[in-house]
Motif scaffolding. Structure first.
Motif, PDB file in Angstrom:
ATOM      1  N   ALA A   3      36.102 -70.544  13.321  1.00 43.72           N
ATOM      2  CA  ALA A   3      35.644 -69.425  12.501  1.00 43.72           C
ATOM      3  C   ALA A   3      35.212 -69.950  11.139  1.00 43.72           C
ATOM      4  O   ALA A   3      35.679 -70.974  10.659  1.00 43.72           O
ATOM      5  CB  ALA A   3      36.768 -68.400  12.346  1.00 43.72           C
ATOM      6  N   ALA A   4      34.302 -69.242  10.515  1.00 39.72           N
ATOM      7  CA  ALA A   4      33.783 -69.667   9.225  1.00 39.72           C
ATOM      8  C   ALA A   4      34.924 -69.802   8.221  1.00 39.72           C
ATOM      9  O   ALA A   4      35.888 -69.050   8.237  1.00 39.72           O
ATOM     10  CB  ALA A   4      32.754 -68.661   8.715  1.00 39.72           C
ATOM     11  N   TYR A   8      35.243 -63.975   3.760  1.00 41.06           N
ATOM     12  CA  TYR A   8      34.504 -62.818   4.249  1.00 41.06           C
ATOM     13  C   TYR A   8      33.228 -63.255   4.964  1.00 41.06           C
ATOM     14  O   TYR A   8      32.481 -64.096   4.464  1.00 41.06           O
ATOM     15  CB  TYR A   8      34.135 -61.888   3.090  1.00 41.06           C
ATOM     16  CG  TYR A   8      35.335 -61.264   2.429  1.00 41.06           C
ATOM     17  CD1 TYR A   8      36.051 -60.244   3.057  1.00 41.06           C
ATOM     18  CD2 TYR A   8      35.768 -61.701   1.183  1.00 41.06           C
ATOM     19  CE1 TYR A   8      37.157 -59.676   2.462  1.00 41.06           C
ATOM     20  CE2 TYR A   8      36.882 -61.141   0.578  1.00 41.06           C
ATOM     21  CZ  TYR A   8      37.577 -60.126   1.221  1.00 41.06           C
ATOM     22  OH  TYR A   8      38.685 -59.557   0.635  1.00 41.06           O
ATOM     23  N   ALA A   9      33.010 -62.664   6.129  1.00 44.99           N
ATOM     24  CA  ALA A   9      31.743 -62.890   6.819  1.00 44.99           C
ATOM     25  C   ALA A   9      30.636 -62.153   6.088  1.00 44.99           C
ATOM     26  O   ALA A   9      29.512 -62.658   5.964  1.00 44.99           O
ATOM     27  CB  ALA A   9      31.833 -62.402   8.268  1.00 44.99           C
ATOM     28  N   TYR A  10      30.959 -60.941   5.603  1.00 47.13           N
ATOM     29  CA  TYR A  10      29.975 -60.131   4.872  1.00 47.13           C
ATOM     30  C   TYR A  10      30.606 -59.499   3.641  1.00 47.13           C
ATOM     31  O   TYR A  10      31.758 -59.046   3.675  1.00 47.13           O
ATOM     32  CB  TYR A  10      29.438 -58.998   5.751  1.00 47.13           C
ATOM     33  CG  TYR A  10      28.398 -59.416   6.747  1.00 47.13           C
ATOM     34  CD1 TYR A  10      27.074 -59.625   6.353  1.00 47.13           C
ATOM     35  CD2 TYR A  10      28.733 -59.598   8.082  1.00 47.13           C
ATOM     36  CE1 TYR A  10      26.112 -60.016   7.274  1.00 47.13           C
ATOM     37  CE2 TYR A  10      27.776 -59.980   9.014  1.00 47.13           C
ATOM     38  CZ  TYR A  10      26.468 -60.185   8.595  1.00 47.13           C
ATOM     39  OH  TYR A  10      25.521 -60.577   9.504  1.00 47.13           O
ATOM     40  N   SER A  35      36.172 -62.584   7.810  1.00 48.28           N
ATOM     41  CA  SER A  35      35.774 -63.534   8.856  1.00 48.28           C
ATOM     42  C   SER A  35      36.776 -63.483  10.008  1.00 48.28           C
ATOM     43  O   SER A  35      37.984 -63.400   9.798  1.00 48.28           O
ATOM     44  CB  SER A  35      35.717 -64.951   8.289  1.00 48.28           C
ATOM     45  OG  SER A  35      34.696 -65.073   7.333  1.00 48.28           O
ATOM     46  N   GLU A  70      29.012 -65.103   4.529  1.00 46.00           N
ATOM     47  CA  GLU A  70      29.854 -66.301   4.478  1.00 46.00           C
ATOM     48  C   GLU A  70      29.705 -67.032   3.147  1.00 46.00           C
ATOM     49  O   GLU A  70      29.563 -68.253   3.073  1.00 46.00           O
ATOM     50  CB  GLU A  70      29.543 -67.218   5.659  1.00 46.00           C
ATOM     51  CG  GLU A  70      29.896 -66.569   6.996  1.00 46.00           C
ATOM     52  CD  GLU A  70      29.546 -67.426   8.197  1.00 46.00           C
ATOM     53  OE1 GLU A  70      28.750 -68.390   8.035  1.00 46.00           O
ATOM     54  OE2 GLU A  70      30.066 -67.155   9.293  1.00 46.00           O
ATOM     55  N   ARG A  85      23.288 -68.437  11.861  1.00 46.78           N
ATOM     56  CA  ARG A  85      24.713 -68.143  11.966  1.00 46.78           C
ATOM     57  C   ARG A  85      24.965 -66.771  12.585  1.00 46.78           C
ATOM     58  O   ARG A  85      26.109 -66.412  12.865  1.00 46.78           O
ATOM     59  CB  ARG A  85      25.357 -68.171  10.567  1.00 46.78           C
ATOM     60  CG  ARG A  85      25.504 -69.550   9.989  1.00 46.78           C
ATOM     61  CD  ARG A  85      26.570 -70.348  10.700  1.00 46.78           C
ATOM     62  NE  ARG A  85      27.884 -69.707  10.604  1.00 46.78           N
ATOM     63  CZ  ARG A  85      28.883 -69.986  11.435  1.00 46.78           C
ATOM     64  NH1 ARG A  85      28.719 -70.847  12.423  1.00 46.78           N
ATOM     65  NH2 ARG A  85      30.054 -69.388  11.288  1.00 46.78           N
ATOM     66  N   GLY A 163      28.359 -67.798  14.287  1.00 46.45           N
ATOM     67  CA  GLY A 163      29.708 -67.416  13.901  1.00 46.45           C
ATOM     68  C   GLY A 163      29.873 -65.910  13.855  1.00 46.45           C
ATOM     69  O   GLY A 163      30.983 -65.400  13.872  1.00 46.45           O
ATOM     70  N   ILE A 164      28.753 -65.200  13.794  1.00 47.67           N
ATOM     71  CA  ILE A 164      28.745 -63.739  13.697  1.00 47.67           C
ATOM     72  C   ILE A 164      27.891 -63.188  14.834  1.00 47.67           C
ATOM     73  O   ILE A 164      26.788 -63.677  15.071  1.00 47.67           O
ATOM     74  CB  ILE A 164      28.145 -63.276  12.357  1.00 47.67           C
ATOM     75  CG1 ILE A 164      28.976 -63.811  11.179  1.00 47.67           C
ATOM     76  CG2 ILE A 164      28.025 -61.750  12.292  1.00 47.67           C
ATOM     77  CD1 ILE A 164      28.275 -63.696   9.833  1.00 47.67           C
ATOM     78  N   THR A 196      33.058 -63.495  14.279  1.00 53.31           N
ATOM     79  CA  THR A 196      33.173 -62.191  13.626  1.00 53.31           C
ATOM     80  C   THR A 196      32.302 -61.247  14.447  1.00 53.31           C
ATOM     81  O   THR A 196      31.123 -61.528  14.670  1.00 53.31           O
ATOM     82  CB  THR A 196      32.660 -62.242  12.182  1.00 53.31           C
ATOM     83  OG1 THR A 196      33.444 -63.179  11.436  1.00 53.31           O
ATOM     84  CG2 THR A 196      32.750 -60.867  11.531  1.00 53.31           C
TER      85      THR A 196
END
Length: 273
Positions: A3-4, A8-10, A35, A70, A85, A163-164, A196
């Motif tokens: 995972a990243a 936070y992914a976003y 994430s 990310e 990603r 990753g997302i 994510t």
């Protein structure tokens, strides 16, 4: 693939968007997605869900506000570095097919990334096996069922190792059996910690399986809560045209009658005379 590292992914800050200036679709939307989590985005038709999905996927640019992916802000300049990603799976898998066979379709995106042929073959085989479609590699997409097509579409995305992954009503055209199978795959992806997941959906079981539900109404966030809490809010459910899963509705009905619905469904209830 881990995972990243970003927390936070976003991160969305006061994001607004309109196709026509006088008619805003999203109005100052702010939220974060951790994430490795699974978030459902729900709401009535026309509330901006699919537009939000396109913004998150870098297919549209915000009119105002910012989207950070990310740890890096998504802009017209950075989108080309960030987009690899992010994978997107849409409602109709037929719209995503490129190749004449399943194998060619999964390999198509890898060719665009100029991977060595040996690595391409390895990824195609690996993700076809993960999704249970190895026996379909030589088939033409038109020979597949709806559930098989959606598995192929997902394999094509996962082979590029994002990753997302964003699912835009990805299960809505499937029958109950295929939806259940796809949901199980998503649950396995969530448990792996490699992804994510963001699902734009009306499906109650899909929402219930996620970690969190963000509710859009009129282009703004109406609620942001755990799915179990969402399904307790009858007014919000009606506004979003959502129906709670059968198990939840049964628990609620038993609770109204003074019984412990959860214990009964788990087989722990002892009847008192």
């Amino acid at each position: 693939m881990a995972a990243a590292e970003a927390e936070y992914a976003y991160e969305l800050e006061q994001v607004s968007f309109a196709y026509v200036p006088e008619t805003p679709i999203l109005d100052e939307v702010t939220f974060r997605i951790a994430s490795g989590s699974w978030v459902s985005i729900v709401g009535p038709n026309g509330c901006g869900k699919s537009t939000l999905a396109k913004l998150l996927g870098g297919l549209l640019a915000v009119n105002s506000g910012s989207i950070t992916v990310e740890g890096r802000e998504l802009t017209r300049e950075s989108v080309w570095d960030i987009r690899p990603r992010i994978g997107m799976v849409f409602q109709n898998p037929d719209n995503q097919f490129i190749g004449a066979t399943v194998e060619e379709d999964i390999a198509f995106g890898l060719e665009g990334r100029c991977l060595a042929r040996e690595e391409m073959r390895e990824r195609v085989q690996r993700y076809a096996e993960k999704l249970g479609i190895s026996h379909l590699l030589s088939k033409h997409p038109s020979e597949l069922s709806g559930g098989q097509k959606q598995r192929v579409a997902l394999a094509s995305i996962l082979a590029m190792e994002p990753g997302i992954v964003i699912f835009d009503e990805a299960s809505s055209m499937l029958d109950e059996k295929a939806r259940g199978e796809l949901l199980q795959i998503w649950q396995e992806m969530r448990k792996s910690g490699d992804y994510t997941l963001i699902s734009i959906t009306h499906d109650a079981e899909e929402i219930m399986a996620s970690d969190r539900a963000i509710v859009l109404r009129g282009g703004a966030i109406a609620a942001d809560r755990a799915p179990a809490e969402l399904f307790e809010d009858e007014e919000l459910l009606q506004a979003c045209r959502l129906i709670a899963p059968y198990r939840v509705r049964l628990q609620q009905e038993l609770r109204k009658r003074g019984m412990d619905g959860e214990a009964i469904l788990r087989g722990r209830h002892t009847r008192r005379w």
